[in-house]
Design an enzyme around this catalytic site. Structure first.
Site, PDB file in Angstrom:
ATOM      1  N   GLU A 136      24.058  14.437 -50.958  1.00 57.25           N
ATOM      2  CA  GLU A 136      24.347  15.603 -50.109  1.00 57.25           C
ATOM      3  C   GLU A 136      25.804  16.032 -50.225  1.00 57.25           C
ATOM      4  OE1 GLU A 136      23.088  14.855 -46.038  1.00 57.25           O
ATOM      5  OE2 GLU A 136      21.149  15.754 -46.427  1.00 57.25           O
ATOM      6  N   ASP A 243      16.980   6.677 -43.417  1.00 61.72           N
ATOM      7  CA  ASP A 243      18.383   6.242 -43.288  1.00 61.72           C
ATOM      8  C   ASP A 243      18.463   4.929 -42.502  1.00 61.72           C
ATOM      9  OD1 ASP A 243      19.093   8.622 -44.572  1.00 61.72           O
ATOM     10  OD2 ASP A 243      19.255   9.706 -42.671  1.00 61.72           O
TER      11      ASP A 243
HETATM   12  O1  RIB Z   1      18.051  12.052 -43.392  1.00 61.91           O
HETATM   13  C1  RIB Z   1      18.142  12.882 -42.252  1.00 61.91           C
HETATM   14  C2  RIB Z   1      19.290  13.828 -42.394  1.00 61.91           C
HETATM   15  O2  RIB Z   1      19.014  14.737 -43.430  1.00 61.91           O
HETATM   16  C3  RIB Z   1      19.537  14.688 -41.181  1.00 61.91           C
HETATM   17  O3  RIB Z   1      20.360  14.069 -40.239  1.00 61.91           O
HETATM   18  C4  RIB Z   1      20.112  15.970 -41.769  1.00 61.91           C
HETATM   19  O4  RIB Z   1      21.456  16.151 -41.498  1.00 61.91           O
HETATM   20  C5  RIB Z   1      19.844  15.875 -43.260  1.00 61.91           C
HETATM   21  O5  RIB Z   1      20.978  15.622 -43.952  1.00 61.91           O
END
Ligand code: RIB
Length: 296
Positions: A136, A243
């Site tokens: 990201e 996560d």
């Molecule tokens: O993995 C979840 C996350 O993906 C969210 O918190 C959002 O910000 C995206 O990045």
């Protein structure tokens, strides 16, 4: 040994919806929340809540100072977080009645990382330390190269998927933690078994954790393969479940536990995260994970 998460921080705008908005449709949300998120931040929080002393590097704008406060309040070291003139990254998240989500991200400061920031941050880390990253931020390939040149163990969660990933130096990654879509894209295969076979051949030094949501999770390397069923949960919001799994899994591995133990704890932690609303705030503490495991 230090653990560094080099990744994204987002302001999550979460809309509870009756159903995901369709082409041409305008609908009112059932509720709205603005919360802490971003895959990098979520994984740093999950590691820290699991008990891992964690450093976070990345970038925010003035509007994201509350994200830094949130990390600090969870004992994450933010000395390598940069405050930039750009707005903080954000995500627009729709959550439907089944707890499924769809997400739009806007990179903002996450896409403004510089080579100088990478070198400056990594100068505080050394061979034998661990770096966990996602997809990201910009500079992903450079972060892998710079870290592995220093002998830092690189863990990659290639999420969200992008075409650029195919040109990253993935042979320098030690651990991959990926979902079925990412597994299919990186392996060119369709079933979990075929994906793992292909990935282990393509990256013989790699270790792979393939997460399949309610279908469980696999571990594979060139010598062994393990399966962990998912832990049953009433899904309220699946955001950050992956996560949570990542943070709990790597804390267990870095603490010297066997892979089967790490998979089981990670599955239990993720099952709690899906039963709660939100991203980072839904991540459980170890006593909650223990309680869940004992109830199985
Ligand atoms: O993995 C979840 C996350 O993906 C969210 O918190 C959002 O910000 C995206 O990045």
């Amino acid at each position: 040994m230090k653990m560094l998460v080099f990744g994204s921080l987002n302001i999550d705008h979460v809309y509870q919806m009756d159903h995901f908005v369709r082409t041409g449709e305008t609908i009112a949300s059932l509720s709205y929340q603005k919360i802490e998120g971003g895959k990098g931040l979520n994984q740093a929080i999950a590691l820290s809540k699991a008990g891992q002393h964690t450093h976070m590097a990345g970038a925010i704008g003035q509007d994201g100072l509350f994200l830094r406060d949130f990390l600090q309040s969870h004992q994450v070291d933010t000395a390598h977080l940069q405050l930039l003139p750009s707005p903080t990254g954000h995500a627009m998240i729709q959550v439907d009645r089944e707890g499924q989500n769809c997400i739009i991200i806007h990179g903002g400061a996450n896409q403004c990382l510089s080579r100088a920031m990478i070198d400056g941050t990594l100068s505080h880390f050394e061979a034998g330390d661990y770096l966990l990253m996602q997809n990201e931020t910009n500079q992903g390939a450079e972060i892998i190269r710079a870290a592995s040149e220093k002998g830092i163990h690189v863990i990659l969660n290639p999420s969200p998927l992008s075409d650029a990933l195919h040109s990253w130096p993935l042979e320098q990654v030690e651990w991959f933690i990926l979902n079925e879509i990412e597994g299919a894209a990186l392996s060119g295969k369709n079933t979990p078994a075929e994906m793992l076979d292909a990935l282990v051949i393509r990256y013989p030094r790699g270790k792979f954790v393939l997460t399949l949501g309610a279908e469980g999770a696999y571990y594979a390397d060139c010598q062994q393969r393990l399966f962990q069923p998912s832990v049953p949960a009433q899904a309220v919001d699946t955001t950050a479940a992956g996560d949570t799994f990542t943070g709990y899994f790597f804390h267990a591995i870095l603490s010297g536990h066997p892979i089967a133990f790490a998979l089981r704890r990670a599955a239990a932690a993720a099952s709690i995260a899906v039963s709660r609303k939100g991203a980072a705030p839904s991540i459980p503490y170890p006593d909650e994970v223990e309680e869940k495991l004992q109830a199985l």
